[in-house]
Design a protein around this motif. Structure first.
Motif, PDB file in Angstrom:
ATOM      1  N   THR A  40       0.686  -1.482  -0.594  1.00 38.33           N
ATOM      2  CA  THR A  40      -0.123   0.207  -0.132  1.00 38.33           C
ATOM      3  C   THR A  40       0.707   1.399  -0.015  1.00 38.33           C
ATOM      4  OG1 THR A  40      -0.618  -0.045   2.022  1.00 38.33           O
ATOM      5  CG2 THR A  40      -1.928  -1.202   1.192  1.00 38.33           C
ATOM      6  N   GLU A  86       0.271   5.446   0.546  1.00 37.36           N
ATOM      7  CA  GLU A  86      -0.315   6.163   1.407  1.00 37.36           C
ATOM      8  C   GLU A  86      -0.842   7.015   0.541  1.00 37.36           C
ATOM      9  OE1 GLU A  86      -1.049   9.184   5.017  1.00 37.36           O
ATOM     10  OE2 GLU A  86       1.080   8.448   5.013  1.00 37.36           O
ATOM     11  N   ASN A  87      -2.362   7.537   0.144  1.00 38.18           N
ATOM     12  CA  ASN A  87      -2.685   8.208  -0.551  1.00 38.18           C
ATOM     13  C   ASN A  87      -2.095   9.670  -0.433  1.00 38.18           C
ATOM     14  OD1 ASN A  87      -3.864   6.568  -2.436  1.00 38.18           O
ATOM     15  ND2 ASN A  87      -5.401   6.759  -0.894  1.00 38.18           N
ATOM     16  N   THR A  88      -2.313  10.766  -1.279  1.00 36.77           N
ATOM     17  CA  THR A  88      -1.655  11.799  -1.377  1.00 36.77           C
ATOM     18  C   THR A  88      -3.165  13.325  -1.537  1.00 36.77           C
ATOM     19  OG1 THR A  88      -0.712  12.698  -3.144  1.00 36.77           O
ATOM     20  CG2 THR A  88       0.385  11.739  -1.620  1.00 36.77           C
ATOM     21  N   PHE A 109      -2.747  12.028  -5.030  1.00 37.03           N
ATOM     22  CA  PHE A 109      -3.183  11.401  -5.741  1.00 37.03           C
ATOM     23  C   PHE A 109      -3.393  10.198  -4.531  1.00 37.03           C
ATOM     24  CE2 PHE A 109       0.475  13.397  -8.391  1.00 37.03           C
ATOM     25  CZ  PHE A 109      -0.429  13.076  -9.279  1.00 37.03           C
ATOM     26  N   THR A 110      -4.634   9.127  -5.735  1.00 36.93           N
ATOM     27  CA  THR A 110      -4.896   7.606  -5.230  1.00 36.93           C
ATOM     28  C   THR A 110      -3.992   6.652  -5.432  1.00 36.93           C
ATOM     29  OG1 THR A 110      -6.938   8.678  -4.430  1.00 36.93           O
ATOM     30  CG2 THR A 110      -6.747   6.429  -4.439  1.00 36.93           C
ATOM     31  N   TYR A 111      -3.371   5.809  -5.011  1.00 31.52           N
ATOM     32  CA  TYR A 111      -2.267   5.062  -5.429  1.00 31.52           C
ATOM     33  C   TYR A 111      -3.180   3.377  -5.745  1.00 31.52           C
ATOM     34  CZ  TYR A 111       1.108   8.850  -4.831  1.00 31.52           C
ATOM     35  OH  TYR A 111       1.731  10.062  -5.542  1.00 31.52           O
ATOM     36  N   THR A 112      -2.767   3.262  -6.382  1.00 32.41           N
ATOM     37  CA  THR A 112      -3.058   1.508  -6.285  1.00 32.41           C
ATOM     38  C   THR A 112      -1.652   0.715  -6.979  1.00 32.41           C
ATOM     39  OG1 THR A 112      -5.364   2.171  -6.828  1.00 32.41           O
ATOM     40  CG2 THR A 112      -5.657   0.274  -7.610  1.00 32.41           C
ATOM     41  N   ALA A 156      -0.673   5.402 -10.434  1.00 29.41           N
ATOM     42  CA  ALA A 156      -1.294   6.831  -9.293  1.00 29.41           C
ATOM     43  C   ALA A 156      -2.233   7.767 -10.002  1.00 29.41           C
ATOM     44  CB  ALA A 156      -0.842   8.106  -9.316  1.00 29.41           C
ATOM     45  N   ASN A 170      -6.906  12.795  -8.490  1.00 29.99           N
ATOM     46  CA  ASN A 170      -7.601  12.181  -6.934  1.00 29.99           C
ATOM     47  C   ASN A 170      -8.772  14.016  -7.850  1.00 29.99           C
ATOM     48  OD1 ASN A 170      -7.355  10.805  -5.311  1.00 29.99           O
ATOM     49  ND2 ASN A 170      -6.047  11.746  -3.941  1.00 29.99           N
TER      50      ASN A 170
END
Length: 429
Positions: free
Chosen positions: A142, A144-146, A149-152, A175, A178
């Protein structure tokens, strides 16, 4: 001296025998004699062969009979898959009784390796120990999202394969930029619009012009600004339309008996002060034909301007009186009265009379003009009917001819028989 071939003695496993002579020592024969062979005994040594488990030679050692041979532990080169530990010899090592061969035996321990799992920034996620030949597995990494961006997690930089040694795998991520909810609010707190805007973009309102419900005091005009000030998106945000407050104006009608004014005035104007100024200019009394009116107030009561309104003046009324003058035909004052407006005046004196002349007798016949309800000062003049005296002739005129009365320039004349006669003292008003 007796002689004999050397005696022999059968060797044993333990010893090798060597003839050393006779006992007693041989001497010249002097009689029967017995000699016993003597031998030296040499302890036998044997070759001990030490082999690897693959039967390759490790070593050969020579060990005396009866001694338990020993040898340093054998070693076997480890492989990527196994670590080998020496466990002994086969067969079991025993006291030497002859040549012997011993083969090393080993236990095989399957090797395990350290698998290092890293984040995409090379920071350590975890280290796991996995046996040779096993495909390592790890829970998804995982990141951490900022705000932006949301990371997958998309996998590892290299596809994990069966373990053959230490290995390192680095997590990889996709990335997704958002988007945030931007809410636009009108002046009454109603939602005009909601939309999703990507991080870093500056939102812009596109829609109907925001409104705000006017109050009694203000109307509102959108001034093209929002609160808070619009800025690049970093999270959900709500923007409220801002308005210019415009003081509303109202139509105020002020009506009095002798004047009326209509003004457009801003909310909050103190009508009492305004009307006070108007009254100072126009006065608080109205003199009408019937009465004198004095201003005493307003209906409704004067107030602060909050809406269109009409105010009507309230008065007390004092009835007016007028001078009624009664004159005789010759202008003599007969009577004078003060009579209220609207009242029918009545002459209260003695009936007017007019002295006869040579030709006529005169009888009071009323007033000129005709008496009417009082609407102002008025003067009434007595009028008379002239009756010719019998058997009276003037000039060539006979008394039995009909007479005609005429008025010229306010004077009374009698026409009879073609002649015009002035009536003395007869002025008509």
């Amino acid at each position: 001296m007796p002689e004999h071939a050397d005696a022999t003695k059968e060797n044993t496993a333990e010893f090798t025998y060597t003839f050393t002579g006779w006992t007693p020592e041989l001497v010249s024969v002097t009689g029967d004699a017995t000699y016993k062979a003597t031998f030296s005994a040499t302890k036998n040594s044997y070759t001990i062969t030490w082999l690897n488990d693959d039967e390759t030679l490790i070593d050969n050692t020579t060990v005396e009979y009866g001694v338990v041979p020993t040898h340093a532990d054998a070693t076997k080169e480890n492989t990527a898959e196994f670590t080998y530990t020496f466990t002994g010899w086969t067969p079991e090592v025993v006291s030497v009784t002859g040549d012997a061969t011993y083969k090393a035996t080993f236990s095989a321990t399957k090797n395990s390796y350290v698998i290092t799992w890293l984040n995409d920034d090379d920071s350590l996620i975890d280290q796991t120990v996995v046996e040779y030949g096993v495909v390592p597995e790890h829970a998804d990494a995982t990141k951490e999202n900022t705000a932006e961006f949301t990371y997958t997690f998309t996998g590892w930089d290299n596809t994990p394969v069966a373990v053959t040694g230490d290995a390192t795998y680095k997590a990889t991520f996709s990335a997704t930029k958002n988007e945030y909810t931007i809410t636009w609010i009108d002046g009454d707190g109603n939602t005009l619009k909601t939309e999703q805007v990507a991080y870093g973009e500056t939102p812009e309102y596109v829609g109907e012009t925001p409104t705000k419900t006017e109050t009694a005091q203000y109307s509102y005009e959108f001034n093209d600004t929002w609160s808070p000030e619009i800025e690049a998106v970093t999270g959900d945000a709500t923007y409220t339309a801002q308005f210019e407050s415009i003081v509303r104006e109202y139509t105020i009608t002020i009506t009095a008996k002798d004047w009326s004014e209509q003004r457009t005035l801003p909310y909050g104007t103190d009508l009492a002060q305004l009307v006070e100024q108007i009254i100072a200019e126009k006065g608080d009394k109205v003199v009408a034909a019937d009465s004198i009116y004095t201003l005493i107030g307003w209906s409704p009561e004067l107030a602060i301007v909050t809406e269109d309104a009409t105010y009507e003046a309230l008065y007390t009324a004092e009835a007016r009186t007028y001078t009624i003058t009664w004159l005789d035909e010759d202008g003599t004052l007969l009577d004078e009265q003060d009579v209220e407006y609207g009242v029918m005046p009545e002459y209260a004196g003695e009936t007017p009379t007019k002295e006869d002349d040579e030709i006529y007798t005169y009888t009071f016949s009323g007033w000129n003009p005709a008496i009417a309800v009082v609407t102002g000062d008025a003067t009434y003049v007595a009028t008379y009917t002239a009756e010719e005296k019998p058997n009276t002739a003037i000039g060539d005129v006979t008394t039995n001819e009909p007479a005609v009365k005429v008025i010229e320039n306010d004077l009374l004349y009698i026409i009879r028989g073609g002649m015009k006669y002035a009536v003395q003292g007869a002025r008509v008003r």
